[in-house]
Design a protein around this motif. Structure first.
Motif, PDB file in Angstrom:
ATOM      1  N   LEU A   1       0.320  -0.959  -0.090  1.00  0.00           N
ATOM      2  CA  LEU A   1      -0.147   0.138   0.471  1.00  0.00           C
ATOM      3  C   LEU A   1       0.764   1.553  -0.265  1.00  0.00           C
ATOM      4  CD1 LEU A   1      -2.967  -1.117   2.612  1.00  0.00           C
ATOM      5  CD2 LEU A   1      -2.813  -2.186   0.076  1.00  0.00           C
ATOM      6  N   GLN A   2       2.035   1.147   0.630  1.00  0.00           N
ATOM      7  CA  GLN A   2       3.282   2.358   0.857  1.00  0.00           C
ATOM      8  C   GLN A   2       3.604   2.508  -0.115  1.00  0.00           C
ATOM      9  OE1 GLN A   2       3.337  -0.450   2.301  1.00  0.00           O
ATOM     10  NE2 GLN A   2       5.207  -1.284   2.035  1.00  0.00           N
ATOM     11  N   GLU A   3       3.554   1.897  -1.257  1.00  0.00           N
ATOM     12  CA  GLU A   3       4.052   1.981  -3.350  1.00  0.00           C
ATOM     13  C   GLU A   3       3.325   3.265  -3.823  1.00  0.00           C
ATOM     14  OE1 GLU A   3       4.163  -1.583  -4.698  1.00  0.00           O
ATOM     15  OE2 GLU A   3       5.951  -2.642  -2.638  1.00  0.00           O
ATOM     16  N   LEU A   4       1.674   2.930  -3.446  1.00  0.00           N
ATOM     17  CA  LEU A   4       0.706   3.811  -3.931  1.00  0.00           C
ATOM     18  C   LEU A   4       1.067   5.004  -3.041  1.00  0.00           C
ATOM     19  CD1 LEU A   4      -1.901   1.053  -4.121  1.00  0.00           C
ATOM     20  CD2 LEU A   4      -0.445   2.573  -5.928  1.00  0.00           C
ATOM     21  N   GLU A   5       1.553   5.514  -2.307  1.00  0.00           N
ATOM     22  CA  GLU A   5       1.613   6.859  -1.577  1.00  0.00           C
ATOM     23  C   GLU A   5       1.186   8.599  -2.333  1.00  0.00           C
ATOM     24  OE1 GLU A   5       3.633   6.937   2.053  1.00  0.00           O
ATOM     25  OE2 GLU A   5       2.611   4.859   3.299  1.00  0.00           O
ATOM     26  N   GLU A   6       2.810   7.983  -2.869  1.00  0.00           N
ATOM     27  CA  GLU A   6       3.187   8.353  -3.742  1.00  0.00           C
ATOM     28  C   GLU A   6       1.867   9.276  -4.695  1.00  0.00           C
ATOM     29  OE1 GLU A   6       5.744  12.106  -3.792  1.00  0.00           O
ATOM     30  OE2 GLU A   6       5.934  10.743  -2.373  1.00  0.00           O
ATOM     31  N   ARG A   7       1.463   8.708  -5.432  1.00  0.00           N
ATOM     32  CA  ARG A   7       0.894   8.849  -6.160  1.00  0.00           C
ATOM     33  C   ARG A   7      -1.018   9.041  -5.977  1.00  0.00           C
ATOM     34  NH1 ARG A   7      -0.926   5.094 -11.478  1.00  0.00           N
ATOM     35  NH2 ARG A   7       0.660   4.150 -11.087  1.00  0.00           N
ATOM     36  N   ALA A   8      -0.966   9.488  -4.875  1.00  0.00           N
ATOM     37  CA  ALA A   8      -2.276   9.169  -4.182  1.00  0.00           C
ATOM     38  C   ALA A   8      -1.712  11.337  -3.927  1.00  0.00           C
ATOM     39  CB  ALA A   8      -2.480   8.860  -2.745  1.00  0.00           C
ATOM     40  N   LYS A   9      -0.506  11.261  -3.276  1.00  0.00           N
ATOM     41  CA  LYS A   9      -0.817  12.695  -2.781  1.00  0.00           C
ATOM     42  C   LYS A   9      -0.521  13.669  -4.218  1.00  0.00           C
ATOM     43  CE  LYS A   9       3.088  15.792  -1.372  1.00  0.00           C
ATOM     44  NZ  LYS A   9       4.547  15.642  -0.198  1.00  0.00           N
ATOM     45  N   HIS A  10      -0.439  13.137  -5.523  1.00  0.00           N
ATOM     46  CA  HIS A  10      -0.008  13.651  -6.730  1.00  0.00           C
ATOM     47  C   HIS A  10      -1.418  13.701  -7.166  1.00  0.00           C
ATOM     48  CE1 HIS A  10       0.739  14.000 -10.926  1.00  0.00           C
ATOM     49  NE2 HIS A  10      -0.405  13.446 -10.917  1.00  0.00           N
ATOM     50  N   MET A  11      -2.718  12.200  -6.765  1.00  0.00           N
ATOM     51  CA  MET A  11      -4.181  12.107  -7.093  1.00  0.00           C
ATOM     52  C   MET A  11      -4.903  14.047  -6.478  1.00  0.00           C
ATOM     53  SD  MET A  11      -4.804  10.785  -9.514  1.00  0.00           S
ATOM     54  CE  MET A  11      -5.138   9.527 -10.326  1.00  0.00           C
ATOM     55  N   VAL A  12      -4.102  13.885  -5.106  1.00  0.00           N
ATOM     56  CA  VAL A  12      -4.426  15.241  -4.489  1.00  0.00           C
ATOM     57  C   VAL A  12      -3.893  16.361  -4.664  1.00  0.00           C
ATOM     58  CG1 VAL A  12      -4.611  16.175  -1.826  1.00  0.00           C
ATOM     59  CG2 VAL A  12      -4.583  13.962  -1.810  1.00  0.00           C
ATOM     60  N   SER A  13      -3.142  16.481  -5.695  1.00  0.00           N
ATOM     61  CA  SER A  13      -2.997  17.715  -6.208  1.00  0.00           C
ATOM     62  C   SER A  13      -3.506  18.225  -7.334  1.00  0.00           C
ATOM     63  CB  SER A  13      -0.924  17.999  -6.475  1.00  0.00           C
ATOM     64  OG  SER A  13       0.122  17.593  -5.251  1.00  0.00           O
ATOM     65  N   HIS A  14      -3.562  17.092  -7.807  1.00  0.00           N
ATOM     66  CA  HIS A  14      -4.398  17.099  -9.066  1.00  0.00           C
ATOM     67  C   HIS A  14      -5.774  17.943  -9.077  1.00  0.00           C
ATOM     68  CE1 HIS A  14      -7.432  15.379 -12.183  1.00  0.00           C
ATOM     69  NE2 HIS A  14      -6.235  15.600 -13.239  1.00  0.00           N
ATOM     70  N   ALA A  15      -6.530  17.679  -7.733  1.00  0.00           N
ATOM     71  CA  ALA A  15      -8.252  17.635  -8.085  1.00  0.00           C
ATOM     72  C   ALA A  15      -7.525  18.858  -7.099  1.00  0.00           C
ATOM     73  CB  ALA A  15      -9.054  16.840  -7.022  1.00  0.00           C
ATOM     74  N   ARG A  16      -7.141  18.818  -6.000  1.00  0.00           N
ATOM     75  CA  ARG A  16      -7.075  20.470  -5.583  1.00  0.00           C
ATOM     76  C   ARG A  16      -6.067  21.589  -6.278  1.00  0.00           C
ATOM     77  NH1 ARG A  16      -8.555  21.772  -0.189  1.00  0.00           N
ATOM     78  NH2 ARG A  16      -8.631  24.004  -1.590  1.00  0.00           N
ATOM     79  N   LEU A  17      -5.155  21.232  -7.447  1.00  0.00           N
ATOM     80  CA  LEU A  17      -4.653  22.673  -8.215  1.00  0.00           C
ATOM     81  C   LEU A  17      -4.533  22.768  -9.492  1.00  0.00           C
ATOM     82  CD1 LEU A  17      -1.085  21.962  -5.844  1.00  0.00           C
ATOM     83  CD2 LEU A  17      -3.402  23.546  -4.946  1.00  0.00           C
ATOM     84  N   TRP A  18      -4.706  21.868 -10.114  1.00  0.00           N
ATOM     85  CA  TRP A  18      -4.399  21.189 -11.543  1.00  0.00           C
ATOM     86  C   TRP A  18      -5.618  21.335 -12.608  1.00  0.00           C
ATOM     87  CZ3 TRP A  18      -0.250  16.931  -9.819  1.00  0.00           C
ATOM     88  CH2 TRP A  18       0.490  17.351  -9.951  1.00  0.00           C
ATOM     89  N   ASP A  19      -6.751  20.792 -11.800  1.00  0.00           N
ATOM     90  CA  ASP A  19      -7.706  20.962 -13.024  1.00  0.00           C
ATOM     91  C   ASP A  19      -8.570  21.815 -12.878  1.00  0.00           C
ATOM     92  OD1 ASP A  19      -9.722  19.026 -13.578  1.00  0.00           O
ATOM     93  OD2 ASP A  19     -10.979  19.612 -12.227  1.00  0.00           O
ATOM     94  N   THR A  20      -8.092  22.955 -12.923  1.00  0.00           N
ATOM     95  CA  THR A  20      -9.143  23.636 -12.774  1.00  0.00           C
ATOM     96  C   THR A  20      -8.097  25.308 -13.406  1.00  0.00           C
ATOM     97  OG1 THR A  20     -10.831  25.695 -12.642  1.00  0.00           O
ATOM     98  CG2 THR A  20      -9.287  24.489 -10.510  1.00  0.00           C
ATOM     99  N   ALA A  21      -8.480  26.182 -13.894  1.00  0.00           N
ATOM    100  CA  ALA A  21      -7.863  27.243 -13.941  1.00  0.00           C
ATOM    101  C   ALA A  21      -8.213  28.501 -13.287  1.00  0.00           C
ATOM    102  CB  ALA A  21      -7.928  28.120 -15.307  1.00  0.00           C
ATOM    103  N   GLU A  22      -9.071  27.960 -12.623  1.00  0.00           N
ATOM    104  CA  GLU A  22      -9.385  28.942 -11.178  1.00  0.00           C
ATOM    105  C   GLU A  22      -7.954  29.531 -10.151  1.00  0.00           C
ATOM    106  OE1 GLU A  22     -13.940  29.341  -9.854  1.00  0.00           O
ATOM    107  OE2 GLU A  22     -13.343  27.182 -10.030  1.00  0.00           O
ATOM    108  N   ALA A  23      -7.923  30.467 -10.091  1.00  0.00           N
ATOM    109  CA  ALA A  23      -7.640  30.191  -8.471  1.00  0.00           C
ATOM    110  C   ALA A  23      -7.514  29.668  -7.405  1.00  0.00           C
ATOM    111  CB  ALA A  23      -7.065  32.031  -7.985  1.00  0.00           C
ATOM    112  N   ALA A  24      -8.634  29.454  -6.679  1.00  0.00           N
ATOM    113  CA  ALA A  24      -8.635  28.646  -5.974  1.00  0.00           C
ATOM    114  C   ALA A  24     -10.541  27.702  -6.449  1.00  0.00           C
ATOM    115  CB  ALA A  24      -9.435  29.447  -4.430  1.00  0.00           C
TER     116      ALA A  24
END
Length: 317
Positions: free
Chosen positions: A35-58
């Protein structure tokens, strides 16, 4: 106002156990699963949802909360290469539940949208042993005297006592439906305005009521309406989140004999208020020309991700 967990416990004749059951904890702690091997991927997915999925500042919660859920489910599905039976799952949305039961002299019903349902071809095995189930006979349910335990509940005229785990569902869940066992309910509290979202305590109560309602309707479909202690208890899991804070729950229906406070009780394990990350900084915070808070995800909590993944894997590994 949706009742709190203590009230939901009385309504569903349920004993609460803090934390996740050993069967789920064992999945988290098993190094062979990787499971720990997927941790970095999960962190990447959080960044995708919160930061990269939209052009909005927030980005707005109504966008990033469902996106984060889809991202986490995607990571979970990667495990199906290792465990092919995980591919025998189906996500269903906009399904309504109806379940009716009697507590003391009160006729109760839970009905409404059940969140996102993940169904499987086989049920989750019981998480409490027969000895643990019998021991619940000694548990004394909390009373609220002089306050009625049904305070805040909506009173309606019931013309038909429904017990159904999939009526008005796009998939129908008709006889012969291969994914006939409910595995996990997901509740996304994605409203942007805080007052439009359930508070964590309210959300946990809602999760308990709907996990119970789905399990009860399934039990009645399998065994009829006669109240009884189940030979094969029914387990339904539930996960709730606002896109950052997670609630985890495993519910085991041991009995449909709900009228009195005596005898075997149902069981629920709850792990409350688990942050997946502490902060998502969409743009850097700069004071006097110095970056005081860099853009990005801070305080990522891998154990919260592992709990999500362990509940997904539960019943298969």
């Amino acid at each position: 106002v949706f009742p709190g967990v203590r009230q939901a416990q009385w309504l569903t004749k349920t004993k609460l156990v803090e934390g996740l059951p050993p069967a789920v904890q064992g999945i988290m702690d098993n190094p062979a699963l990787g499971l720990q091997e997927l941790e970095e991927r999960a962190k990447h997915m959080v960044s995708h949802a919160r930061l990269w999925d939209t052009a909005e500042a927030a980005p707005r919660r109504e966008r990033y909360c469902p996106m984060l859920f889809e991202n986490l489910i995607h990571i979970c599905r990667l495990m199906s290469g290792k465990y092919p039976s995980l591919s025998k799952r189906m996500l269903a949305r906009n399904c309504k539940i109806a379940a009716t039961w009697e507590r003391e002299s009160i006729l109760l019903q839970v009905r409404g949208l059940s969140g996102i349902l993940m169904n499987s071809m086989s049920p989750i095995p019981p998480v409490a042993s027969k000895e643990e189930i019998l021991a619940t006979k000694e548990h004394v349910l909390e009373t609220f005297y002089p306050i009625a335990p049904t305070i805040d509940l909506q009173e309606v005229n019931v013309y038909k006592e429904l017990n159904d785990t999939g009526h008005m569902c796009p998939l129908g869940f008709r006889d012969g439906y291969p994914y006939s066992h409910l595995h996990t309910l997901f509740f996304l509290e994605s409203a942007n305005v805080r007052t439009d979202r359930f508070r964590p305590e309210q959300l946990r109560a809602k999760m308990l009521m709907f996990a119970f309602g789905n399990a009860l309707a399934k039990a009645k479909a399998l065994h009829g309406n006669d109240p009884k202690v189940l030979e094969q208890p029914i387990v339904v899991q539930s996960i709730g989140t606002d896109g950052q804070l997670f609630q985890f729950m495993v519910f085991q229906l041991n009995t449909t004999d709900l009228v009195s406070n005596d005898g075997v009780k149902n069981l629920v394990w709850i792990d409350s208020d688990q942050n997946l990350y502490e902060r998502a900084q969409c743009v850097p915070e700069i004071k006097k020309g110095v970056v005081t808070k860099p853009a990005g995800i801070s305080g990522f909590q891998p154990d919260t991700f592992k709990k999500f993944l362990a509940l997904y894997l539960h019943g298969t590994v």
